[in-house]
Design an enzyme around this catalytic site. Structure first.
Site, PDB file in Angstrom:
ATOM      1  CG  HIS A  39      -2.011  -1.219   1.219  1.00 60.11           C
ATOM      2  ND1 HIS A  39      -3.074  -0.757   0.393  1.00 60.11           N
ATOM      3  CD2 HIS A  39      -1.682  -1.874   1.761  1.00 60.11           C
ATOM      4  CE1 HIS A  39      -3.880  -2.367   0.659  1.00 60.11           C
ATOM      5  NE2 HIS A  39      -3.382  -3.096   1.626  1.00 60.11           N
ATOM      6  CE  LYS A  64      -5.264  -0.497   3.358  1.00 60.14           C
ATOM      7  NZ  LYS A  64      -4.920  -1.367   4.425  1.00 60.14           N
ATOM      8  NE  ARG A 110      -8.676  -8.762   6.473  1.00 54.15           N
ATOM      9  CZ  ARG A 110      -9.723  -8.128   5.526  1.00 54.15           C
ATOM     10  NH1 ARG A 110     -10.041  -6.698   5.439  1.00 54.15           N
ATOM     11  NH2 ARG A 110     -11.006  -8.926   5.453  1.00 54.15           N
ATOM     12  CB  CYS A 115      -2.891 -23.365 -16.483  1.00 50.87           C
ATOM     13  SG  CYS A 115      -4.640 -25.429 -16.386  1.00 50.87           S
ATOM     14  CB  CYS A 174       0.573 -30.768 -12.577  1.00 55.50           C
ATOM     15  SG  CYS A 174      -0.836 -28.531 -11.491  1.00 55.50           S
TER      16      CYS A 174
END
Lengths: 162, 406, 472
Positions: free
Chosen positions: C52, C248, C307, C394, C434
């Site tokens: 940020h 945010k 968080r 991929c 995979c």
């Protein structure tokens, strides 16, 4: 053919006892038990009571809902859209058969195999068990790994090279 | 490196297309990303393949084996395995892998990369993301190719054919398959598979039901499942817990078209839009098999690829019939799609493939141009899960052809 | 006492790894331990991956100070580590000019470069912006980074410079013996002069063991969608809505790998990382309000991160209960951006001088075959023919790519650890192609049985045994 069979598969007695064990392990699988009771011992249907079963025909996308009444040797099918439904239902209640596909252990990993023709449905688990017993050295496409599995006259063959 | 026809993908579509391209006089290169040819067939060890194409019932590896032998015997076909196409450009592709990094030029390119499975992410499967949440194809590979057991208590989400097949396979290997949950009111799986893989083993198939939440930190510990309403939203008071260690997803297939994103695609099939020559809107690029539209039978894949291979070969040699007026083919009411979606004016037979939106019973399907009936077919019954076809004579068509149910 | 570490770092997230890295660079003998099978398995693997600019935190707060300083340090550190860091800028969009102006004032107060844009300017940058967006704040000094690759490489660089990492460690006890910490785990005993508690969500459990301060922790779960690289989104910069008291808000951003992230939600509760229908629906409606025409059918994965919040600010403190213990608690957003600055602050708290050793070793950056020049590729093919084997179709990852990731300074043995380092399995098929190839590579290279290979942590074995072995 480089097949090393660590255990022989042609022990009828053993198969017999194993079959009993399998039947037991299938005790919760009511559907199979019901069918196997009817179809066991080569189409001998000696039921005295009338049984009614419902099934959906798989012969075409129509998917007719069939009602099958079994009374001894007498099998009556209703709900069928065409004659194929009758043939299908009769076989399903008298002697349902399936091709069994599984894999066999070899020194180079597992290899896929199958029964060369359909075998009675109630022998599916037994057949897989027979293949499970095998520990083979090496196999290739088309190798017969069990001849006349469980006395059905059907062989088990390898279906892939790797 | 240069070739006439380059086939991307060495599964049933790629092999069949390559054989046909070779038969029609072209030098062919197949580029396959896996170590052997055969594609997903190699892990489909169950039976039910080949009834139409070989007129006998084969397993997946056997079907692949037969094609592989034909390809290997064909001197006009060069096969590169462990080779991954990384980019498709105008008449050339970039590869990496066994060939190193290089470009292969071709006069025509055939897309035959098949499809991939929808994943937990694609369906926004809620809950945690522990070990034991696997797509049916991964389970199939682990059990059938690697010989490993994925779990002991299994729930299968989605009743696609691979999910049904794996329900039986895992049961035969000693796992307890508790249920197959299907969010829709019907199954997209073949009726035969529902009977032989579930009913034979008494495995319940619950419709209008889905997993609300996967539970478990490191390993799956169970699922909350229940019914959904008509908008596919969970009905909270139907929620139940089921203890299990494995969740197998069989929730649909997606044509692997991202590398050829520059061609016009169908919103219904997610594959390319093609004409009667299986040619995309880039003339040098052809498409067939599951990357074009998801098939239910490999036999149809092989047959379709045979046509694509032939036309690509003719194109590479400059022998494809000159283009006349383009005539669109449209799917009428009751059809979810029809393919190819255009033909060229002139004489000849065309076979179109289509799926129905809903089950129909005792109907005549017609291909019409205005009031003019070009071809028709009576069907006793048809279901969305089964791809169907109709062959008609296009010589009478002057404009838009439409498929109708009568 | 065989070995005494200058510092033992408990918790190998981005904060722990930053401290670990910095301490080894100034020549301290350090160990970092974690209960997981890899570093960065908590919040550090499941966040937005944003560095940020620093306009958002309350001026004067620790968050503001550490964010601004951390972000300033980031380009140099990433360059040193060879971790891709992309300067893309951040755009806070809305329809309330006053709120945007307030945010600008905050940015100015924090010393962050910000400018106000009108709709025309926004449209020029983001053609897909929603109709009602009329005003925005643009902060050019915002970056995107892979938070786990950053943590992994920081850790590995510390290892090549003498640091030691112990994974799958379960903490049992800690006590002071002769002025040193004696720390027992199920496998080992460690002696250390100082300890840093950077255990993230496990902070209080660790604090208890070390008899340090416990802090009230709030677990805020954030759910995300990951989009396919080819999803039709054109998002050249990170796009935020105006912030609320919950953070945010739902943002839309590209990742350094070229995918797109949409999220997070904000749900306080237990420490779990489940994804919910309600959360995903919330993201869909909120993101739709910023960017027009996001097609959620292109989502290839959903995930959630937790968080850990403790009050309004970060806690970076010397323990007053336990000498030699440093507490790092509540390092939520902008934790990734602040991590390098937190490391500097820990140095200060421990009384170490910030003077880096001479002749520090460099870490070999992660570079996949597909990202190399044709010349390099030719060389690589010669050196290791396993670059000819395809593992992940991929993401175009070779077997040699996977194998070299397994033999880096930090030993790993899980499928997800390989995924975080190579991207194998991150693509649109989500490891359908995979998965077994990666499992086999780990099995061969690490000498683990196939069925014992872990997906992530202990208890996440990929199979239960061989067929035929597993019977009732």
């Amino acid at each position: 053919m480089a097949i090393k069979q660590t255990k022989t598969t042609e022990k009828n007695q053993k198969t017999q006892t194993q079959k009993l064990k399998v039947e037991k392990s299938l005790s919760q699988r009511k559907e199979i038990k019901k069918v196997s009771a009817q179809s066991a011992k080569n189409n001998v249907t000696n039921k005295t009571t009338t049984q009614t079963r419902h099934m959906i025909c798989i012969m075409c996308p129509m998917g007719c809902s069939l009602t099958v009444k079994v009374d001894g040797e007498n099998v009556e099918v209703t709900g069928n859209g065409c004659n194929r439904g009758v043939v299908f239902a009769k076989e399903e209640v008298t002697c349902p058969k399936r091709i069994v596909t599984t894999s066999v252990k070899t020194e180079h990993g597992v290899r896929s195999c199958k029964t060369t023709a359909p075998i009675p449905k109630n022998l599916i688990f037994d057949c897989v068990k027979e293949v499970e017993k095998l520990r083979l050295k090496d196999v290739k496409y088309g190798d017969i790994i069990i001849k006349n599995v469980l006395g059905t006259g059907v062989d088990v063959v390898v279906t892939a090279n790797c | 490196m240069k070739t006439d026809v380059l086939v991307i993908g060495g599964g049933p579509a790629g092999m069949s297309a390559a054989l046909s391209a070779s038969e029609n006089g072209s030098k062919v290169v197949i580029v396959e990303r896996d170590e052997i040819l055969g594609g997903i067939l190699n892990q489909c060890i169950h039976n039910g393949f080949g009834l139409h194409y070989f007129k006998e019932e084969l397993t997946g590896p056997e079907f692949a084996h037969r094609f592989r032998e034909m390809v290997e015997a064909d001197k006009n076909i060069t096969v590169f395995t462990s080779a991954l196409v990384t980019k498709i450009g105008e008449k050339k592709v970039e590869v990496m892998g066994a060939l190193g990094v290089q470009t292969i030029e071709a006069k025509a390119v055939i897309l035959a990369m098949g499809c991939r499975e929808r994943t937990a992410g694609n369906i926004s499967l809620c809950g945690t993301r522990p070990a034991g949440v696997l797509t049916a194809g991964t389970v199939q590979k682990m059990v059938n190719i690697d010989g490993k057991m994925v779990g002991k208590d299994v729930v299968i989400l989605g009743s696609g054919d691979i999910g049904l097949i794996m329900a039986r396979r895992l049961t035969l290997e000693g796992a307890k398959v508790h249920a197959v949950l299907e969010i829709n009111k019907t199954s997209s799986g073949l009726r035969r598979n529902i009977m032989q893989c579930l009913e034979d083993f008494n495995i319940p198939l619950l419709y209008n039901t889905t997993i609300f939440e996967v539970v478990g930190k490191d390993r799956v510990e169970g699922v909350w499942f229940g019914q959904v309403d008509e908008n596919m939203k969970p009905i909270d008071n139907t929620k139940k817990f089921l203890k299990c260690d494995t969740v197998v997803l069989s929730v649909g297939l997606i044509p692997e078209m991202e590398m050829a994103d520059f061609v016009t695609k169908s919103r219904v099939t997610n594959g390319a839009v093609v004409n009667e020559f299986y040619q995309t809107d880039k003339q040098w690029l052809f498409s067939c098999g599951n990357i074009l539209h998801v098939h239910d039978l490999v036999d149809n894949v092989a047959l379709e690829a045979k046509l694509a291979g032939k036309f690509a070969s003719l194109y590479a040699q400059g022998k494809l019939p000159p283009r006349t007026k383009k005539i669109p083919i449209v799917a009428g009411e009751g059809f979810s799609y029809v393919l190819p979606s255009k033909v060229y004016e002139g004489a000849g037979q065309v076979e179109v493939k289509f799926r129905l939106k809903e089950k129909v019973v005792r109907k005549t399907l017609t291909a019409k141009c205005g009031a003019n009936i070009l071809g028709k077919r009576f069907i006793l019954a048809g279901v969305p899960g089964e791809m169907m076809s109709l062959t008609f004579d296009k010589s009478g068509a002057t404009g838009r052809i439409s498929l109708e149910i009568e | 006492m065989d070995k005494i570490y200058d510092c033992l770092i408990v918790g190998a997230g981005v904060v722990g790894a930053s401290v670990f890295n910095k301490l080894t660079r100034i020549g301290k003998k350090c160990a970092m331990i974690d209960h997981a099978s890899d570093v960065a398995t908590g919040a550090s693997k499941a966040n937005s991956g944003l560095v940020h600019a620093g306009y958002d935190p309350e001026p004067g707060s620790l968050k503001a100070k550490l964010n601004v300083r951390g972000t300033a340090l980031m380009p140099e550190i990433c360059q040193r580590l060879g971790v891709p860091l992309k300067k893309c800028g951040a755009l806070v969009v809305g329809d309330d000019a006053e709120k945007i102006a307030n945010l600008k004032a905050r940015g100015d107060a924090n010393g962050v470069e910000v400018e106000i844009w009108d709709r025309a300017q926004i449209l020029q940058k983001v053609p897909q912006i929603s109709e009602h967006i009329s005003v925005a704040l643009f902060a050019p000094n915002a970056y995107i980074v892979s938070p786990y690759l950053f943590t992994i490489t920081l850790t590995e660089e510390a290892i090549v410079n003498g640091g030691e990492v112990f994974l799958e460690e379960d903490l049992i006890s800690a006590k002071k013996v002769d002025g040193f910490f004696e720390v027992k785990t199920k496998k080992n005993t460690f002696h250390a002069k100082t300890v840093v508690n950077s255990a993230g969500a496990g902070y209080n459990e660790v604090a208890k063991i070390f008899k340090g301060e416990e802090h009230p922790l709030l677990f805020r779960r954030g759910e995300y969608f990951v989009f396919d690289k080819q999803c039709g989104l054109e998002v050249p910069c990170t796009i935020f809505p105006l912030p609320t008291k919950f953070g945010k808000g739902v943002l839309v951003t590209a990742t350094v790998d070229g995918n797109f992230l949409v999220g997070p939600t904000s749900e306080d509760g237990e420490n779990n990382t489940q994804v919910t229908n309600a959360g995903l629906d919330d993201i869909k409606s909120k993101a739709g309000g910023m960017i027009a025409g996001i097609n959620f059918r292109h989502a290839i994965r959903e995930f959630a991160g937790v968080r850990v919040i403790s009050g309004d600010d970060f806690i970076v403190e010397k323990s007053s209960l336990q000498e030699g213990l440093v507490n790092l608690a509540g390092i939520c957003s902008p934790g990734l951006s602040s991590a390098p600055a937190i490391a500097e602050m820990v140095l200060e708290l421990l009384g170490f001088e910030n003077v880096e050793k001479k002749n520090l070793k460099k870490i070999q950056p992660y570079k996949m075959f597909k990202d190399c020049s044709p010349k390099e590729q030719a060389q690589m093919l010669k050196q290791d023919p396993r670059h000819k084997e395809i593992v992940c179709k991929c993401e175009k990852i070779t077997k040699a790519d996977v194998i070299s990731a397994l033999h880096r300074p930090l030993a790993i043995h899980s499928v997800d650890a390989v995924k975080r380092r190579t991207n194998a399995g991150m693509g649109r098929c989500q490891s359908g192609f995979c998965f077994t190839k990666v499992v086999k590579a780990i099995s061969e290279e690490c000498g683990v049985k196939y069925e014992k290979v872990l997906k992530e942590n202990r208890g996440s074995e990929v199979a239960v045994g061989e067929i035929r072995e597993v019977k009732e």
